[in-house]
Scaffold this active site. Structure first.
Site, PDB file in Angstrom:
ATOM      1  N   SER A   1       0.850  -1.185   0.000  1.00 24.00           N
ATOM      2  CA  SER A   1       0.000   0.000   0.000  1.00 24.00           C
ATOM      3  C   SER A   1       0.889   1.240   0.000  1.00 24.00           C
ATOM      4  CB  SER A   1      -0.877   0.012   1.248  1.00 24.00           C
ATOM      5  OG  SER A   1      -0.055   0.244   2.383  1.00 24.00           O
ATOM      6  N   LYS A   2       0.237   2.383  -0.120  1.00 26.61           N
ATOM      7  CA  LYS A   2       0.991   3.651  -0.122  1.00 26.61           C
ATOM      8  C   LYS A   2       1.794   3.798   1.175  1.00 26.61           C
ATOM      9  CE  LYS A   2      -1.299   5.914  -3.653  1.00 26.61           C
ATOM     10  NZ  LYS A   2      -1.145   6.835  -4.648  1.00 26.61           N
ATOM     11  N   ARG A   3       1.256   3.210   2.229  1.00 27.91           N
ATOM     12  CA  ARG A   3       1.934   3.263   3.513  1.00 27.91           C
ATOM     13  C   ARG A   3       3.340   2.636   3.432  1.00 27.91           C
ATOM     14  NH1 ARG A   3       1.565  -0.102   7.631  1.00 27.91           N
ATOM     15  NH2 ARG A   3       0.195  -1.465   6.442  1.00 27.91           N
TER      16      ARG A   3
ATOM     17  N   GLY B   1       5.270   2.901   1.017  1.00 32.50           N
ATOM     18  CA  GLY B   1       6.091   3.633   0.065  1.00 32.50           C
ATOM     19  C   GLY B   1       5.808   3.235  -1.370  1.00 32.50           C
TER      20      GLY B   1
END
Ligand code: GLU
Length: 395
Positions: free
Chosen positions: A199-201, A203
């Site tokens: 996920s965007k979390r 990176g």
């Protein structure tokens, strides 16, 4: 062969989602087929302004533009027609202004997924009733997706494996309308290095963010393709053209690929070194071929060029202590004896000063560039020129 990439414009897709578009493109080009971009904008509440343009910008920049484009919000009448047909056929019913499909409990729904060639089955009793047309007149994903895949004659549906649980619903619609389903290709979900879903979390950035950070499209494409595909052997560095030639669904892996940004960094460096000096100069926006050539061997991203070469353009602000000053004086004295301002002669002088003053290379770097490492120093000083080098010693 006809494929589609069907993003919902609810945000800018990260690199993992863009992988699906690349696989679509590779399969279509390999088989001289057609690649459609289908904007699935039927969930009006979740639309994000500008997302559609960004999706197209990503595909165009990567060089994997679609052949055709379709937008679901422009085809509402078509979906309505088929929702009604499902009611007439007795497989759907109306409730609170919405239309629901009910799959009979005893119904068996199965298909052979092209990834791993495995048979997947569901039973009707495990599929809850689902909405196909909402009270606002918009279709849900299930109906719109099946109707469009059928009407545009999609032969292969490529998407992430998180959609597998939707397939029984889709198969039931296909069957009810008397249509033949396409081949399903469910790509294993990409995991982050801690083995959780990427996920965007973690990176996972969008391709546009990576572009702005100085990653080459060649590297991004190459890296994305290897997230779940491997042509066999240990060939890893491939151009888009090579990948098109090699692409085959049977080589899509069943195991979950791991997203490792370090691999992208490595690959970006490899691709930077594969570019001609002229091409690299263009991409970093420099006219100084000598400098570009020197930096090429040390760059991980295009943005490194600015960092590595900054000292050529600006005299670094540095604080020197007493012992550094002695080295500066010594350098000034020794370098003034250099007759031809060439790398080899400069190197000899630097070595001599290092040995005789008992200082490490990083001290010299600090004196000339302000940082403790960087481009090869003798070459850098040659390019900088004698006059400017002495300006730097005048501290
Ligand atoms: N709109 C869906 C998505 O955002 C498409 C899934 C599919 O390809 O069928 O991923």
């Amino acid at each position: 062969m006809k494929v589609r990439f069907a993003p919902s414009p609810t945000g800018v897709p990260h690199i993992g989602n863009t992988r699906t578009a690349l696989f679509d493109y590779l399969l279509a080009r390999k088989n001289k087929g057609i690649f459609i971009l289908r904007i699935e904008d039927t969930d009006q509440k979740r639309l994000v302004e500008g997302a559609e343009e960004k999706i197209e910008e990503i595909l165009d920049w990567l060089g994997i533009s679609p052949d055709e484009k379709l937008k679901q919000s422009e085809r509402l009448d078509t979906y309505k027609k088929y929702a009604k047909e499902l009611v007439e056929k007795g497989v759907a019913y109306e409730k609170d202004g919405a239309i629901y499909v009910k799959v009979p409990d005893e119904k068996k729904l199965s298909w052979t997924d092209a990834v791993g060639n495995k048979q997947i089955s569901f039973e009707g009793k495990d599929v809850e009733d689902f909405v196909v047309l909402k009270s606002d007149g918009y279709p849900t994903y299930h109906l719109a997706s099946v109707v469009d895949d059928h009407l545009t004659e999609i032969t292969h549906v490529i998407r992430g494996e998180e959609w597998i649980s939707s397939v029984p619903k889709h198969l039931f619609i296909y069957e009810s309308l008397g249509w033949k389903p396409p081949v399903f290709v469910h790509l294993p979900v990409i995991l982050s290095t801690d083995k959780s879903k990427l996920s965007k979390r973690h990176g996972a950035k969008s391709v546009l963010e990576l572009r702005d950070e100085g990653y080459l499209k060649e590297a991004i494409i190459n890296f994305m393709a290897l997230l779940g595909w491997n042509p066999g052997g240990d060939k890893e560095v491939m151009s888009l053209e090579e990948m098109v030639n090699l692409f085959d669904l049977k080589d899509v892996n069943v195991s979950n690929p791991i997203f490792d940004i370090k691999k992208l960094d490595w690959m970006n460096g490899v691709w930077i070194r594969k570019l001609s000096v002229e091409e690299l100069a263009k991409r970093v926006g420099s006219k100084d071929l000598k400098l570009v050539e020197l930096a090429q061997s040390r760059m991980t991203t295009l943005n490194d060029f600015g960092i590595l070469t900054n000292f050529f353009y600006e005299k670094p602000k540095i604080k020197l202590d007493q012992s550094d000053r002695i080295v500066v004086e010594r350098l000034a004295k020794e370098l003034s004896n250099v007759k031809t301002w060439k790398t080899e002669e400069i190197l000899l002088v630097l070595k001599k000063v290092m040995i005789e003053e008992k200082v490490k290379m990083k001290v010299l770097y600090k004196i000339f560039t302000g940082s403790e490492s960087g481009l090869p120093l003798p070459q850098s000083l040659e390019i900088l020129g004698k006059e400017k080098t002495f300006e730097r010693l005048n501290v």
